[in-house]
Design an enzyme around this catalytic site. Structure first.
Site, PDB file in Angstrom:
ATOM      1  N   LYS A 172     -43.867 -48.830 -53.570  1.00 38.58           N
ATOM      2  CA  LYS A 172     -45.037 -48.045 -53.235  1.00 38.58           C
ATOM      3  C   LYS A 172     -45.414 -47.078 -54.469  1.00 38.58           C
ATOM      4  O   LYS A 172     -46.542 -46.464 -54.263  1.00 38.58           O
ATOM      5  CB  LYS A 172     -44.609 -47.359 -51.962  1.00 38.58           C
ATOM      6  N   ASP A 215     -49.670 -45.685 -44.372  1.00 32.86           N
ATOM      7  CA  ASP A 215     -48.337 -45.312 -43.328  1.00 32.86           C
ATOM      8  C   ASP A 215     -48.677 -44.152 -42.891  1.00 32.86           C
ATOM      9  O   ASP A 215     -48.587 -43.618 -41.672  1.00 32.86           O
ATOM     10  CB  ASP A 215     -47.103 -45.189 -44.187  1.00 32.86           C
ATOM     11  N   THR A 222     -44.868 -52.663 -50.101  1.00 32.69           N
ATOM     12  CA  THR A 222     -43.901 -52.367 -49.448  1.00 32.69           C
ATOM     13  C   THR A 222     -42.674 -52.216 -50.305  1.00 32.69           C
ATOM     14  O   THR A 222     -42.945 -52.239 -51.321  1.00 32.69           O
ATOM     15  CB  THR A 222     -43.328 -53.142 -48.041  1.00 32.69           C
ATOM     16  N   LEU A 225     -43.018 -58.102 -40.961  1.00 35.42           N
ATOM     17  CA  LEU A 225     -43.934 -58.644 -39.875  1.00 35.42           C
ATOM     18  C   LEU A 225     -45.330 -58.492 -40.063  1.00 35.42           C
ATOM     19  O   LEU A 225     -46.142 -58.968 -39.295  1.00 35.42           O
ATOM     20  CB  LEU A 225     -43.713 -57.493 -38.859  1.00 35.42           C
ATOM     21  N   GLY A 253     -35.212 -36.108 -41.476  1.00 34.91           N
ATOM     22  CA  GLY A 253     -35.101 -37.170 -42.607  1.00 34.91           C
ATOM     23  C   GLY A 253     -36.150 -36.466 -43.572  1.00 34.91           C
ATOM     24  O   GLY A 253     -37.103 -35.916 -43.514  1.00 34.91           O
ATOM     25  N   ALA A 254     -35.729 -36.980 -44.910  1.00 36.74           N
ATOM     26  CA  ALA A 254     -36.625 -36.717 -46.314  1.00 36.74           C
ATOM     27  C   ALA A 254     -36.841 -37.600 -46.887  1.00 36.74           C
ATOM     28  O   ALA A 254     -36.841 -37.507 -48.216  1.00 36.74           O
ATOM     29  CB  ALA A 254     -35.884 -35.399 -46.679  1.00 36.74           C
ATOM     30  N   GLY A 255     -36.831 -38.927 -46.476  1.00 33.75           N
ATOM     31  CA  GLY A 255     -37.039 -40.261 -47.288  1.00 33.75           C
ATOM     32  C   GLY A 255     -38.477 -40.442 -47.294  1.00 33.75           C
ATOM     33  O   GLY A 255     -39.510 -39.626 -47.304  1.00 33.75           O
TER      34      GLY A 255
HETATM   35  N1  LIG Z   1     -43.043 -47.427 -37.695  1.00 29.81           N
HETATM   36  C1  LIG Z   1     -43.238 -47.595 -38.882  1.00 29.81           C
HETATM   37  O1  LIG Z   1     -44.482 -48.070 -39.148  1.00 29.81           O
HETATM   38  C2  LIG Z   1     -42.333 -47.476 -40.041  1.00 29.81           C
HETATM   39  C3  LIG Z   1     -42.767 -47.159 -41.371  1.00 29.81           C
HETATM   40  C4  LIG Z   1     -41.797 -46.871 -42.636  1.00 29.81           C
HETATM   41  C5  LIG Z   1     -40.535 -46.787 -42.230  1.00 29.81           C
HETATM   42  N2  LIG Z   1     -40.089 -46.833 -40.866  1.00 29.81           N
HETATM   43  C6  LIG Z   1     -38.628 -46.622 -40.341  1.00 29.81           C
HETATM   44  O2  LIG Z   1     -38.235 -45.513 -40.806  1.00 29.81           O
HETATM   45  C7  LIG Z   1     -36.918 -45.554 -41.329  1.00 29.81           C
HETATM   46  C8  LIG Z   1     -36.722 -44.806 -42.719  1.00 29.81           C
HETATM   47  O3  LIG Z   1     -37.447 -45.428 -43.707  1.00 29.81           O
HETATM   48  P1  LIG Z   1     -37.753 -44.768 -45.011  1.00 29.81           P
HETATM   49  O4  LIG Z   1     -38.644 -45.753 -46.031  1.00 29.81           O
HETATM   50  O5  LIG Z   1     -38.224 -43.384 -44.979  1.00 29.81           O
HETATM   51  O6  LIG Z   1     -36.218 -44.637 -45.741  1.00 29.81           O
HETATM   52  P2  LIG Z   1     -35.627 -43.878 -46.688  1.00 29.81           P
HETATM   53  O7  LIG Z   1     -36.574 -43.420 -47.891  1.00 29.81           O
HETATM   54  O8  LIG Z   1     -34.554 -44.682 -47.307  1.00 29.81           O
HETATM   55  O9  LIG Z   1     -35.186 -42.500 -45.985  1.00 29.81           O
HETATM   56  C9  LIG Z   1     -34.100 -42.677 -45.296  1.00 29.81           C
HETATM   57  C10 LIG Z   1     -33.845 -41.465 -44.615  1.00 29.81           C
HETATM   58  O10 LIG Z   1     -32.751 -41.549 -43.520  1.00 29.81           O
HETATM   59  C11 LIG Z   1     -31.570 -40.580 -43.823  1.00 29.81           C
HETATM   60  N3  LIG Z   1     -30.299 -41.296 -43.277  1.00 29.81           N
HETATM   61  C12 LIG Z   1     -30.037 -42.572 -43.431  1.00 29.81           C
HETATM   62  N4  LIG Z   1     -28.757 -42.643 -42.995  1.00 29.81           N
HETATM   63  C13 LIG Z   1     -28.514 -41.703 -42.376  1.00 29.81           C
HETATM   64  C14 LIG Z   1     -27.397 -41.162 -41.754  1.00 29.81           C
HETATM   65  N5  LIG Z   1     -26.417 -42.040 -41.368  1.00 29.81           N
HETATM   66  N6  LIG Z   1     -27.224 -40.087 -41.193  1.00 29.81           N
HETATM   67  C15 LIG Z   1     -28.166 -39.265 -41.204  1.00 29.81           C
HETATM   68  N7  LIG Z   1     -29.137 -39.363 -42.027  1.00 29.81           N
HETATM   69  C16 LIG Z   1     -29.589 -40.673 -42.510  1.00 29.81           C
HETATM   70  C17 LIG Z   1     -31.584 -40.387 -45.267  1.00 29.81           C
HETATM   71  O11 LIG Z   1     -31.078 -39.180 -45.529  1.00 29.81           O
HETATM   72  P3  LIG Z   1     -30.347 -38.962 -47.021  1.00 29.81           P
HETATM   73  O12 LIG Z   1     -31.478 -38.270 -47.767  1.00 29.81           O
HETATM   74  O13 LIG Z   1     -29.061 -37.907 -46.532  1.00 29.81           O
HETATM   75  O14 LIG Z   1     -30.058 -40.147 -47.438  1.00 29.81           O
HETATM   76  C18 LIG Z   1     -32.980 -40.171 -45.492  1.00 29.81           C
HETATM   77  O15 LIG Z   1     -33.732 -38.948 -45.034  1.00 29.81           O
HETATM   78  C19 LIG Z   1     -36.308 -46.922 -41.358  1.00 29.81           C
HETATM   79  O16 LIG Z   1     -35.853 -47.180 -40.239  1.00 29.81           O
HETATM   80  C20 LIG Z   1     -37.739 -47.516 -41.264  1.00 29.81           C
HETATM   81  O17 LIG Z   1     -37.685 -49.025 -40.697  1.00 29.81           O
HETATM   82  C21 LIG Z   1     -41.190 -47.089 -39.789  1.00 29.81           C
END
Ligand SMILES: NC(=O)c1ccc[n+]([C@@H]2O[C@H](COP(=O)([O-])OP(=O)(O)OC[C@H]3O[C@@H](n4cnc5c(N)ncnc54)[C@H](OP(=O)(O)O)[C@@H]3O)[C@@H](O)[C@H]2O)c1
Length: 295
Positions: free
Chosen positions: A77, A113, A73, A27, A138-140
């Protein structure tokens, strides 16, 4: 920049952009170009599809081509850190860079971020992090950025709850070890008992994100204190199931759109020392998201 009302590129137009793989869904080009246009600046913001094999060359190209700034992105990163000249301290703690500023050939990396979430918290939810008891689900990658940012913002303590408990334990230990913040890592099955002592809960998982809009993390909103703020960084849909449930319990909520817009605004501030048009940027993101959910 303009002939009549037409936007026009010339030999003096400055270049900004975003690198990622994939990049077509981003976006940022629509949001940032609308901001540049509203500010009347002679800059263009371009999406660049860069494979993980070409990150080094892309960053060298940024210098060679005189690109003023890049957003970074997924999945680059962490990788870009090896190719920049300096990293801002909080981005260094996080270990991830989403914004690079080209200061006359000297590349400085930032993580907007993290500060984007903080600014959304302060300006849209009117909450200061100091002294707050925080629970991050979450821990990503984004949990990491938000966790470190809050840990250096004098929160009372940080709970990190994740499906994969080992990742929650590792992130909590790392944040606790590198900052003075008290942290604990737990599995999602333990989350309920931590809710009554939570002032701000933040979903950083992808649960609830389009098209899986009927999913949410296991948060029993009725167990949170009446003043607890529930944040969801998922921005599509703008009101996730978690936020709907929280609102139904009478709790204040903070959607993820603000973090998205403020991380982009912070990048523009770093590159161009401008006051970004937040309302214009929000309107563009909402319009783009609406287009996508109907197409
Ligand atoms: N608003 C914003 O500016 C912004 C910025 C960045 C990201 N986001 C959003 O944030 C979200 C995460 O992004 P990220 O980059 O942090 O992703 P990421 O690094 O892939 O981390 C994903 C996290 O979600 C958990 N998860 C995924 N599927 C799950 C499920 N079915 N049940 C339970 N936990 C689950 C994972 O747990 P495990 O470790 O157990 O796999 C992990 O903790 C995305 O939806 C993204 O669009 C928003």
């Amino acid at each position: 920049m303009a002939y009549g009302d037409e936007r026009c590129l010339t030999g003096t137009t400055g270049v900004l952009g975003v690198i990622g793989d994939p990049i077509g869904h981003s976006l940022s080009p629509a949001m940032q170009n609308a901001a540049l246009e509203a500010l009347g600046l002679d800059y263009i913001y371009v999406p660049f599809h860069v494979s993980p094999l070409n990150v080094k060359e892309a960053i060298a190209g940024m210098k060679a081509l005189g690109i003023r700034g890049l957003n970074v992105t997924i999945p680059h990163k962490v990788a870009v850190i090896d190719y920049i000249d300096e990293i801002e301290p909080v981005a260094g703690l996080i270990g991830a860079v989403n914004t690079i500023s080209n200061e006359g050939g000297y590349l400085v990396g930032y993580n907007t971020d993290a500060c984007g979430f903080l600014r959304s918290l302060k300006e849209e939810a009117n909450r200061e992090p100091q002294g707050q008891r925080i629970t991050i689900v979450g821990a990503g990658g984004s949990a990491r950025a938000i966790g470190f940012q809050l840990a250096v913002s004098e929160v009372d303590h940080l709970v990190i709850a994740n499906r994969t408990k080992s990742s929650a334990l590792a992130l909590a230990e790392e944040i606790g070890g590198k900052t003075r913040c008290s942290t604990v890592g737990i599995g999602l099955d333990e989350l309920e008992s931590y809710l009554p002592a939570t002032d701000i809960l933040i979903n950083t998982t992808s649960l609830g994100m389009y098209p899986q809009v009927d999913t949410m993390p296991p948060v029993e909103c009725g167990k949170l204190p009446a003043s607890a703020l529930v944040c969801d960084i998922v921005y599509n849909p703008s009101e996730t199931l978690l936020l709907k449930k929280a609102a139904a319990c009478g709790l204040p909520t903070l959607p993820g759109l603000g973090m998205l817009v403020y991380q982009g605004a912070a990048a523009l501030e770093i590159w161009l020392q401008v006051n970004p048009p937040i309302d214009v940027m929000k309107a563009v993101v909402k319009r783009e998201l609406a287009k996508r959910s109907t197409s």
